[in-house]
Scaffold this motif. Structure first.
Motif, PDB file in Angstrom:
ATOM      1  N   SER A 211     107.376  -0.800  80.456  1.00  0.00           N
ATOM      2  CA  SER A 211     106.846  -0.708  79.087  1.00  0.00           C
ATOM      3  C   SER A 211     107.949  -1.026  78.076  1.00  0.00           C
ATOM      4  N   LEU A 212     109.177  -0.661  78.399  1.00  0.00           N
ATOM      5  CA  LEU A 212     110.311  -1.025  77.537  1.00  0.00           C
ATOM      6  C   LEU A 212     110.521  -2.534  77.546  1.00  0.00           C
ATOM      7  N   ARG A 213     110.280  -3.169  78.681  1.00  0.00           N
ATOM      8  CA  ARG A 213     110.341  -4.632  78.736  1.00  0.00           C
ATOM      9  C   ARG A 213     109.294  -5.245  77.805  1.00  0.00           C
ATOM     10  N   GLY A 214     108.110  -4.643  77.771  1.00  0.00           N
ATOM     11  CA  GLY A 214     107.086  -5.124  76.850  1.00  0.00           C
ATOM     12  C   GLY A 214     107.514  -4.971  75.404  1.00  0.00           C
ATOM     13  N   LEU A 215     108.135  -3.845  75.091  1.00  0.00           N
ATOM     14  CA  LEU A 215     108.622  -3.602  73.735  1.00  0.00           C
ATOM     15  C   LEU A 215     109.711  -4.609  73.380  1.00  0.00           C
ATOM     16  N   ALA A 216     110.584  -4.898  74.336  1.00  0.00           N
ATOM     17  CA  ALA A 216     111.650  -5.874  74.097  1.00  0.00           C
ATOM     18  C   ALA A 216     111.072  -7.261  73.828  1.00  0.00           C
ATOM     19  N   ALA A 217     109.993  -7.612  74.539  1.00  0.00           N
ATOM     20  CA  ALA A 217     109.351  -8.912  74.311  1.00  0.00           C
ATOM     21  C   ALA A 217     108.791  -8.994  72.902  1.00  0.00           C
ATOM     22  N   MET A 218     108.234  -7.890  72.418  1.00  0.00           N
ATOM     23  CA  MET A 218     107.706  -7.877  71.058  1.00  0.00           C
ATOM     24  C   MET A 218     108.828  -7.948  70.030  1.00  0.00           C
ATOM     25  N   HIS A 219     109.871  -7.178  70.256  1.00  0.00           N
ATOM     26  CA  HIS A 219     110.990  -7.157  69.310  1.00  0.00           C
ATOM     27  C   HIS A 219     111.727  -8.497  69.269  1.00  0.00           C
ATOM     28  N   GLU A 220     111.755  -9.179  70.389  1.00  0.00           N
ATOM     29  CA  GLU A 220     112.412 -10.491  70.414  1.00  0.00           C
ATOM     30  C   GLU A 220     111.738 -11.463  69.453  1.00  0.00           C
ATOM     31  N   LYS A 221     110.433 -11.299  69.282  1.00  0.00           N
ATOM     32  CA  LYS A 221     109.682 -12.149  68.350  1.00  0.00           C
ATOM     33  C   LYS A 221     109.517 -11.491  66.984  1.00  0.00           C
ATOM     34  N   ARG A 222     110.276 -10.409  66.760  1.00  0.00           N
ATOM     35  CA  ARG A 222     110.337  -9.715  65.476  1.00  0.00           C
ATOM     36  C   ARG A 222     109.039  -8.977  65.129  1.00  0.00           C
ATOM     37  N   PHE A 223     108.319  -8.513  66.142  1.00  0.00           N
ATOM     38  CA  PHE A 223     107.129  -7.703  65.901  1.00  0.00           C
ATOM     39  C   PHE A 223     107.439  -6.228  66.146  1.00  0.00           C
ATOM     40  N   VAL A 224     106.986  -5.381  65.232  1.00  0.00           N
ATOM     41  CA  VAL A 224     107.048  -3.932  65.401  1.00  0.00           C
ATOM     42  C   VAL A 224     105.683  -3.476  65.899  1.00  0.00           C
ATOM     43  N   HIS A 225     105.671  -2.756  67.030  1.00  0.00           N
ATOM     44  CA  HIS A 225     104.394  -2.311  67.596  1.00  0.00           C
ATOM     45  C   HIS A 225     103.723  -1.293  66.678  1.00  0.00           C
ATOM     46  N   GLY A 226     104.451  -0.257  66.288  1.00  0.00           N
ATOM     47  CA  GLY A 226     103.951   0.706  65.316  1.00  0.00           C
ATOM     48  C   GLY A 226     103.140   1.861  65.882  1.00  0.00           C
ATOM     49  N   ASP A 227     102.784   1.792  67.167  1.00  0.00           N
ATOM     50  CA  ASP A 227     101.963   2.873  67.733  1.00  0.00           C
ATOM     51  C   ASP A 227     102.311   3.082  69.208  1.00  0.00           C
ATOM     52  N   VAL A 228     103.593   3.229  69.476  1.00  0.00           N
ATOM     53  CA  VAL A 228     104.047   3.448  70.851  1.00  0.00           C
ATOM     54  C   VAL A 228     103.746   4.886  71.245  1.00  0.00           C
ATOM     55  N   LYS A 229     102.902   5.052  72.260  1.00  0.00           N
ATOM     56  CA  LYS A 229     102.524   6.374  72.758  1.00  0.00           C
ATOM     57  C   LYS A 229     102.028   6.219  74.194  1.00  0.00           C
ATOM     58  N   PRO A 230     101.937   7.307  74.958  1.00  0.00           N
ATOM     59  CA  PRO A 230     101.615   7.187  76.381  1.00  0.00           C
ATOM     60  C   PRO A 230     100.275   6.519  76.676  1.00  0.00           C
ATOM     61  N   ASN A 231      99.250   6.774  75.862  1.00  0.00           N
ATOM     62  CA  ASN A 231      97.963   6.148  76.148  1.00  0.00           C
ATOM     63  C   ASN A 231      97.887   4.697  75.703  1.00  0.00           C
ATOM     64  N   ASN A 232      98.983   4.147  75.170  1.00  0.00           N
ATOM     65  CA  ASN A 232      99.074   2.713  74.912  1.00  0.00           C
ATOM     66  C   ASN A 232      99.968   2.019  75.944  1.00  0.00           C
ATOM     67  N   ILE A 233     100.208   2.700  77.050  1.00  0.00           N
ATOM     68  CA  ILE A 233     100.911   2.102  78.194  1.00  0.00           C
ATOM     69  C   ILE A 233      99.936   2.151  79.360  1.00  0.00           C
ATOM     70  N   VAL A 234      99.410   0.989  79.738  1.00  0.00           N
ATOM     71  CA  VAL A 234      98.356   0.939  80.758  1.00  0.00           C
ATOM     72  C   VAL A 234      98.955   0.604  82.119  1.00  0.00           C
ATOM     73  N   ILE A 235      98.297   1.129  83.163  1.00  0.00           N
ATOM     74  CA  ILE A 235      98.879   1.118  84.507  1.00  0.00           C
ATOM     75  C   ILE A 235      97.828   0.746  85.538  1.00  0.00           C
ATOM     76  N   ASP A 236      98.211  -0.118  86.473  1.00  0.00           N
ATOM     77  CA  ASP A 236      97.430  -0.333  87.683  1.00  0.00           C
ATOM     78  C   ASP A 236      98.259   0.154  88.861  1.00  0.00           C
ATOM     79  N   TYR A 237      97.599   0.679  89.871  1.00  0.00           N
ATOM     80  CA  TYR A 237      98.326   1.232  91.014  1.00  0.00           C
ATOM     81  C   TYR A 237      97.451   1.211  92.251  1.00  0.00           C
ATOM     82  N   ASP A 238      98.102   1.295  93.400  1.00  0.00           N
ATOM     83  CA  ASP A 238      97.426   1.428  94.691  1.00  0.00           C
ATOM     84  C   ASP A 238      97.552   2.868  95.151  1.00  0.00           C
ATOM     85  N   GLY A 239      96.523   3.384  95.827  1.00  0.00           N
ATOM     86  CA  GLY A 239      96.548   4.768  96.275  1.00  0.00           C
ATOM     87  C   GLY A 239      96.026   5.690  95.199  1.00  0.00           C
ATOM     88  N   GLU A 240      96.029   6.966  95.492  1.00  0.00           N
ATOM     89  CA  GLU A 240      95.453   7.958  94.583  1.00  0.00           C
ATOM     90  C   GLU A 240      96.446   9.000  94.101  1.00  0.00           C
TER      91      GLU A 240
END
Length: 326
Positions: A109-138
């Motif tokens: 998720s920090l990599r995603g933030l870095a990608a946004m900041h590299e293009k000079r965008f501020v996300h403005g709403d960084v919080k846990p439910n704005n970090i989406v996850i896919d996974y295997d298993g339960e």
């Protein structure tokens, strides 16, 4: 606004709506869960005013695998189709999974933030439910859960901020994850995202929403009488207690805010409230957490935005050294 039952995307893919996930929100329309080609998607109605802007912005970030962008556009309904993810960090953090998996979620998720900041965008709403996850298993007791993909989501309200500039007058994000300068709507920039990300890290690793305020905390005794205080006053006190390592940090923040800012007296009164009976509890003195982690948190969440590290520098911190690759 009438609900839809199906829609055809620019790709030619036909989406069949399964249910409404969220009714109209602010300037945006409903959010739907839909299926197409045996896959699930989330459809977001963004309205005609935002559609063209977001169409361009998603294309700007399409090269990053860590930023969630639309996979398809549905111009006839001013909607976008997003890949469906199983979970988000707010709920996923409660699963019994290895710490290395949680650290991977934070790193990606920090990599995603870095990608946004590299293009000079501020996300403005960084919080846990704005970090989406896919996974295997339960996960769960005795189970296995392996993270397969992580993306920083909900970038629709992100703002472009030219280098050396900041946003004024924007009370960005959710109050439990907001930076102190965001509470005051003063000079929001990339460093404001970093503060929020630091709070997310604390939550992911300790399961504590540090700025959550219980109703019983809203009453204090003053001169023998119970007095009700604002929830935000508790949040501000915690931020100034935990995230100012020294008085220089407090003074730097007050200079950043500006002495004539309407919120300056609020922060001043908060500082004056600390003393022998109510000492500050700086994060740098916290015990029971790994030294490297505490060091990273201190650099992410310094009260003075000018002292915070950026996303690229944060990715180079030694705390990530044992995180598995994708």
């Amino acid at each position: 606004m009438a609900a839809i039952t199906s829609a055809i995307g620019r790709s030619g893919r036909r989406y069949v709506v399964e249910k409404i996930l969220q009714e109209s929100r602010g300037p945006y329309g409903p959010v739907y869960l839909a299926s197409a080609d045996n896959k699930r998607y989330v459809l977001k109605d963004v309205g005609s005013q935002a559609f063209k802007h977001l169409d361009h912005m998603y294309n700007d970030f399409r090269a990053s695998t860590y930023v969630r962008v639309a996979e398809d556009a549905i111009p006839d309904h001013t909607m976008f189709a997003f890949r469906y993810f199983k979970d988000h960090l707010l709920s996923f953090a409660g699963k019994a999974v290895p710490e290395s998996q949680v650290k991977r979620i934070l790193r990606d998720s920090l990599r995603g933030l870095a990608a946004m900041h590299e293009k000079r965008f501020v996300h403005g709403d960084v919080k846990p439910n704005n970090i989406v996850i896919d996974y295997d298993g339960e996960g769960g007791e005795g189970g296995k859960c392996t993270v397969t993909q992580v993306q920083l989501a909900d970038i629709e309200d992100a703002a472009y901020v030219p280098e050396g500039k900041a946003i004024e007058g924007w009370t960005a994000g959710n109050w439990m994850w907001r930076s102190p300068e965001a509470h005051a709507a003063r000079k929001l920039c990339e460093e404001s995202d970093m503060f929020s990300f630091g709070l997310v890290c604390i939550y992911a690793m300790t399961r504590r929403i540090l700025m959550a305020v219980d109703d019983k905390e809203l009453f204090v005794t003053h001169e023998g009488q119970k007095v009700e205080i604002e929830k935000l006053a508790v949040v501000i006190e915690r931020q100034m207690s935990y995230f100012a390592p020294d008085l220089d940090s407090i003074e730097g923040f007050m200079a950043y805010l500006g002495g004539d800012h309407p919120w300056a007296p609020i922060f001043t009164v908060t500082v004056e409230g600390f003393g022998k009976d109510n000492p500050r509890k700086p994060l740098t003195l916290w015990t029971g957490i790994e030294e490297d982690f505490r060091d990273l948190l201190a650099k992410l969440t310094d009260l003075n935005p000018l002292n915070r590290i950026g996303s690229k520098e944060a990715l180079e911190h030694p705390w990530w050294k044992d995180v598995p690759d994708d």
